[in-house]
Design a protein around this motif. Sequence first.
Motif: not given
Length: 284
Positions: A23, A100-101, A103-104, A108, A282-283
């Motif tokens: 990434q 996943l959250a 990771r995002d 962010s 995280p969201q």
Amino acid sequence: MLIIIKPSTQKKHKKNCAWLLDQCQKRGIDNTIFYTTGHFSDDCQKIAVLARSQKRVVVLGGDGSLHLAVNALMALNCSLALLPQGTGNDFARGFGCSNLAWRDAIFSDHEVKIDIGQINNRYFINIAGVGFDAHVVNALQAKPALTPLGYSFAGFKHLLAYQAAHLEGRFAGQQSQYHNLITVFANYHYFGGGLKIAPKAQLNNGYLECYTMTGRGLLGNLYSFIRLLLRNHHGMKGLSYQRLNTANIDTPGLLIEADGELVGMTPATVTIHPQALRFCMPQC
């Protein structure tokens, strides 16, 4: 971006490391990698030097690696992100987020200033404690638990022989003394591999949640432990709860743990640093 990695041979860990580096390449983000060695002071100093020129620090590890990063970054201005890779992951558990959250959140702009606790010369992001929890952390240094269930089993096993020690201290200015089973200062919810001791804790209210459990003999201690496992310990006989921003433990020679790491012995001074660190939330 500075990436802090606790080395591991686990497939999930390697997969997340490969994903993060890929990434960074795709997004054109310059990165520096630091592999932890297990030597806290040396690692802390090296991370602090490396992080001075970074905008964000990402931890790929568990509570211990996160604890290391927090202590290195407190005097700096970079933000902190986490990709949970530990055994207990107690701090991350409090968010209830997917991989996943997390990771995002690394890429962010959603940064939140969170409080950081301090016990003597160590900062902590999650929970610090004196008593049975520190005793278990000390015991697990010789034989670490491999799963969260392993933490709970180790706690149950060591509880059978644990002797509560007399503790004297001042909590929010009030003098107190008791036979201490557990005294914890919580900035967030979980400790001990999944025990939700502080459900009311908030990361940015300027307070720590202080829980004290008195030792009540083998059967009483087992009962307290079971109530804690079942998350219905509030209101339990022998438990005191208060919200505070300062505390002192005057009794010498008691082990201290912070974020699941053995960090020293009492006497101890406990404080909170409001909104002291920018965290990539995280969201979920």
